[in-house]
Design an enzyme around this catalytic site. Structure first.
Site, mmCIF file in Angstrom:
data_model
loop_
_atom_site.group_PDB
_atom_site.id
_atom_site.type_symbol
_atom_site.label_atom_id
_atom_site.label_comp_id
_atom_site.label_asym_id
_atom_site.label_seq_id
_atom_site.Cartn_x
_atom_site.Cartn_y
_atom_site.Cartn_z
ATOM 1 N N LEU A 192 0.890 -1.163 0.000
ATOM 2 C CA LEU A 192 0.000 0.000 0.000
ATOM 3 C C LEU A 192 0.923 1.206 0.000
ATOM 4 O O LEU A 192 1.873 1.242 0.795
ATOM 5 C CB LEU A 192 -0.861 0.026 1.262
ATOM 6 C CG LEU A 192 -2.269 -0.576 1.226
ATOM 7 C CD1 LEU A 192 -2.908 -0.462 2.600
ATOM 8 C CD2 LEU A 192 -3.139 0.083 0.170
ATOM 9 N N ASP A 193 0.670 2.197 -0.868
ATOM 10 C CA ASP A 193 1.606 3.318 -0.903
ATOM 11 C C ASP A 193 1.511 4.143 0.383
ATOM 12 O O ASP A 193 0.569 4.024 1.164
ATOM 13 C CB ASP A 193 1.411 4.168 -2.162
ATOM 14 C CG ASP A 193 0.069 4.868 -2.217
ATOM 15 O OD1 ASP A 193 -0.280 5.556 -1.241
ATOM 16 O OD2 ASP A 193 -0.635 4.753 -3.238
ATOM 17 N N LYS A 194 2.502 4.960 0.598
ATOM 18 C CA LYS A 194 2.648 5.714 1.846
ATOM 19 C C LYS A 194 1.415 6.541 2.172
ATOM 20 O O LYS A 194 1.021 6.664 3.348
ATOM 21 C CB LYS A 194 3.883 6.620 1.741
ATOM 22 C CG LYS A 194 4.160 7.457 2.975
ATOM 23 C CD LYS A 194 5.376 8.346 2.759
ATOM 24 C CE LYS A 194 5.599 9.260 3.965
ATOM 25 N NZ LYS A 194 6.772 10.154 3.757
#
Length: 246
Positions: free
Chosen positions: A107-109
């Site tokens: 999951l991106d930041k």
């Protein structure tokens, strides 16, 4: 053909189930001479069991551990990485579990929600294989009103110029003036953000609420819970694999 004695498995599979790495990574380590079995460099097809002394980079492997899968609520601002000098906060800063676990799918930041962590490299490999079309469900908020054209256009697949690919068809449901649910079956980098941008919308928030049969439930940001044997078994079946060493 090598005869496999009772309790013996190929060395790469053994290392995967011990939570050391994936089978592919194990093959590389063996090739590089960083794995020893009873003090000797093994052939890639070597079979081993808990009776053997196995070391990786000089450190003894503790054996085939119980398969563990954690459902973790990744908060916004946490980076999916194990080593990054520039990351302000990583998963290991929040998940203090006695067995080494690794994330299965990122999951991106700037996104939050469900992340599965496990010590089984084979399971990670099966879950991340795009051809398996595993469902992942998200709740998304954008900066402009959602229209029927937006919903139908997103669902039909979006051509992403920067990546020169068209996304797979997916399911969408409008849940508010600026919010919708989306179910994807692929894992293109920053896919939802790129798809929305193609329709002139900027994503304000993304929360993943389901991966295959596992939901976020009542978890709060930063919390995690061990999955039951039945839930893990269902994940294995969804990956076309049998449950082993559970």
């Amino acid at each position: 053909m090598t005869r496999v004695e009772d309790g013996e498995v190929r060395i790469n599979k053994y290392l995967a189930h011990a939570g050391i790495c994936s089978r592919r990574e194990a093959d590389r380590l063996i090739e590089q001479g960083r794995v020893l079995v009873n003090g000797q460099r093994p052939d890639p097809g070597r079979t081993v069991s808990d009776r053997d002394e196995i070391t990786v980079n000089g450190k003894q492997v503790q054996g085939q551990r119980k398969t563990v899968v954690l459902a973790f609520y990744k908060p916004v601002g946490v980076t999916c990485t194990e080593k990054d000098a520039h990351a302000e906060k990583m998963i290991k800063d929040l998940v203090h579990y006695p067995i080494r676990v690794t994330y299965a799918g990122r999951l991106d930041k700037d996104s939050e929600g469900l992340l599965l962590l496990t010590n089984d490299g084979d399971l990670i490999q099966g879950m991340m294989r795009g051809a398996n079309c595993h469902e992942k469900e998200y709740i998304v908020r954008v900066d402009k009103e959602i229209t029927p054209d937006f919903i139908s256009g997103m669902a039909s697949g979006v051509y992403l110029k920067e990546l020169k690919i068209k996304t797979r068809e997916c399911r969408l449901e409008q849940t508010g003036t600026y919010t919708f649910k989306i179910v994807l079956t692929q894992g293109v980098n920053r896919q939802i953000r790129r798809m929305c941008a193609a329709f002139g919308r900027q994503v304000k928030s993304i929360k993943r609420v389901r991966i295959m049969n596992i939901t976020l439930g009542n978890l709060k940001p930063g919390e995690y819970v061990e999955l039951s044997a039945q839930e893990i078994e269902s994940l294995y079946r969804g990956c076309g694999r049998q449950k082993e060493f559970l």
